[in-house]
Design a protein around this motif. Structure first.
Motif, PDB file in Angstrom:
ATOM      1  N   CYS A  57      61.055  86.599   9.688  1.00 17.04           N
ATOM      2  CA  CYS A  57      62.485  86.344   9.494  1.00 17.04           C
ATOM      3  C   CYS A  57      62.997  87.023   8.230  1.00 17.04           C
ATOM      4  CB  CYS A  57      62.744  84.843   9.431  1.00 17.04           C
ATOM      5  SG  CYS A  57      64.478  84.407   9.184  1.00 17.04           S
ATOM      6  N   THR A  59      61.759  89.630   6.709  1.00 18.08           N
ATOM      7  CA  THR A  59      61.769  91.080   6.915  1.00 18.08           C
ATOM      8  C   THR A  59      63.010  91.493   7.694  1.00 18.08           C
ATOM      9  OG1 THR A  59      59.366  91.181   6.903  1.00 18.08           O
ATOM     10  CG2 THR A  59      60.510  93.017   7.939  1.00 18.08           C
ATOM     11  N   CYS A  60      63.300  90.768   8.762  1.00 21.03           N
ATOM     12  CA  CYS A  60      64.471  91.075   9.589  1.00 21.03           C
ATOM     13  C   CYS A  60      65.768  90.862   8.811  1.00 21.03           C
ATOM     14  CB  CYS A  60      64.465  90.217  10.844  1.00 21.03           C
ATOM     15  SG  CYS A  60      63.074  90.557  11.943  1.00 21.03           S
ATOM     16  N   CYS A  61      65.822  89.808   8.036  1.00 22.38           N
ATOM     17  CA  CYS A  61      67.013  89.518   7.248  1.00 22.38           C
ATOM     18  C   CYS A  61      67.257  90.609   6.207  1.00 22.38           C
ATOM     19  CB  CYS A  61      66.870  88.162   6.569  1.00 22.38           C
ATOM     20  SG  CYS A  61      68.269  87.699   5.544  1.00 22.38           S
ATOM     21  N   ARG A  63      66.457  93.715   6.424  1.00 22.51           N
ATOM     22  CA  ARG A  63      66.930  94.928   7.100  1.00 22.51           C
ATOM     23  C   ARG A  63      68.345  94.779   7.624  1.00 22.51           C
ATOM     24  NH1 ARG A  63      61.670  96.680  10.686  1.00 22.51           N
ATOM     25  NH2 ARG A  63      60.299  97.013   8.922  1.00 22.51           N
ATOM     26  N   CYS A  64      68.670  93.603   8.138  1.00 27.42           N
ATOM     27  CA  CYS A  64      69.956  93.411   8.824  1.00 27.42           C
ATOM     28  C   CYS A  64      71.004  92.680   7.984  1.00 27.42           C
ATOM     29  CB  CYS A  64      69.737  92.622  10.110  1.00 27.42           C
ATOM     30  SG  CYS A  64      68.691  93.471  11.298  1.00 27.42           S
ATOM     31  N   TYR A  75      71.214  85.081  19.325  1.00 30.46           N
ATOM     32  CA  TYR A  75      71.048  86.475  18.938  1.00 30.46           C
ATOM     33  C   TYR A  75      72.348  87.260  19.030  1.00 30.46           C
ATOM     34  CZ  TYR A  75      66.011  85.745  18.935  1.00 30.46           C
ATOM     35  OH  TYR A  75      64.749  85.304  18.664  1.00 30.46           O
ATOM     36  N   TYR A  81      69.558  91.959  14.204  1.00 27.12           N
ATOM     37  CA  TYR A  81      68.409  91.050  14.168  1.00 27.12           C
ATOM     38  C   TYR A  81      67.768  90.973  15.547  1.00 27.12           C
ATOM     39  CZ  TYR A  81      66.035  86.672  12.705  1.00 27.12           C
ATOM     40  OH  TYR A  81      65.120  85.694  12.375  1.00 27.12           O
ATOM     41  N   LEU A  84      65.649  94.402  16.700  1.00 29.91           N
ATOM     42  CA  LEU A  84      64.404  94.825  16.069  1.00 29.91           C
ATOM     43  C   LEU A  84      63.222  94.396  16.941  1.00 29.91           C
ATOM     44  CD1 LEU A  84      65.047  93.954  12.314  1.00 29.91           C
ATOM     45  CD2 LEU A  84      65.116  96.192  13.396  1.00 29.91           C
ATOM     46  N   ARG A  91      60.313  91.150  20.695  1.00 31.39           N
ATOM     47  CA  ARG A  91      61.215  90.877  19.581  1.00 31.39           C
ATOM     48  C   ARG A  91      60.426  90.610  18.312  1.00 31.39           C
ATOM     49  NH1 ARG A  91      65.888  87.255  22.280  1.00 31.39           N
ATOM     50  NH2 ARG A  91      67.257  88.990  22.778  1.00 31.39           N
ATOM     51  N   LYS A  92      60.827  91.254  17.248  1.00 31.41           N
ATOM     52  CA  LYS A  92      60.169  91.076  15.961  1.00 31.41           C
ATOM     53  C   LYS A  92      60.657  89.812  15.265  1.00 31.41           C
ATOM     54  CE  LYS A  92      59.490  93.378  11.543  1.00 31.41           C
ATOM     55  NZ  LYS A  92      58.038  93.465  11.583  1.00 31.41           N
ATOM     56  N   CYS A  93      61.922  89.507  15.443  1.00 30.87           N
ATOM     57  CA  CYS A  93      62.558  88.448  14.664  1.00 30.87           C
ATOM     58  C   CYS A  93      62.594  87.129  15.426  1.00 30.87           C
ATOM     59  CB  CYS A  93      63.974  88.869  14.303  1.00 30.87           C
ATOM     60  SG  CYS A  93      64.033  90.510  13.562  1.00 30.87           S
TER      61      CYS A  93
END
Length: 94
Positions: A57, A59-61, A63-64, A75, A81, A84, A91-93
């Motif tokens: 989470c 990492t995704c946050c 980036r986004c 989503y 988010y 990714l 889904r990564k996130c």
């Protein structure tokens, strides 16, 4: 004449790529940064694997600059988010 066309095409493509990069930098710098740690604590509060959830989470946050509300789904509130994915296409996130 063919060399001139290739050179001109390369120049135009380079300028187009630079324009996209510049536009991305301008739009991403204007948005205020959110507190990823607290948003991800809320998002991962019901997770069976909280450490894994927090790591993904955050990492995704980062980036986004966005975390969907609630503990699951939503989503549509944060398309970056949601888009990714891992190398396997999942889904990564969280």
């Amino acid at each position: 004449m063919a060399v001139f066309r290739v050179l001109l095409a390369s120049l135009l493509i380079s300028l187009l790529v630079l324009d996209f990069v510049h536009a991305d930098m301008v739009t991403s710098d204007n948005a205020p940064k959110i507190d990823c740690k607290s948003r991800c604590q809320e998002r991962c509060s019901l997770s069976s694997r909280p450490n894994l959830c927090h790591r993904a989470c955050e990492t995704c946050c980062a980036r986004c600059n966005c975390v969907p509300p609630g503990t699951y789904g939503n989503y549509d509130k944060c398309p970056c988010y949601a888009n990714l994915t891992t190398h396997g296409g999942r889904r990564k996130c969280p």
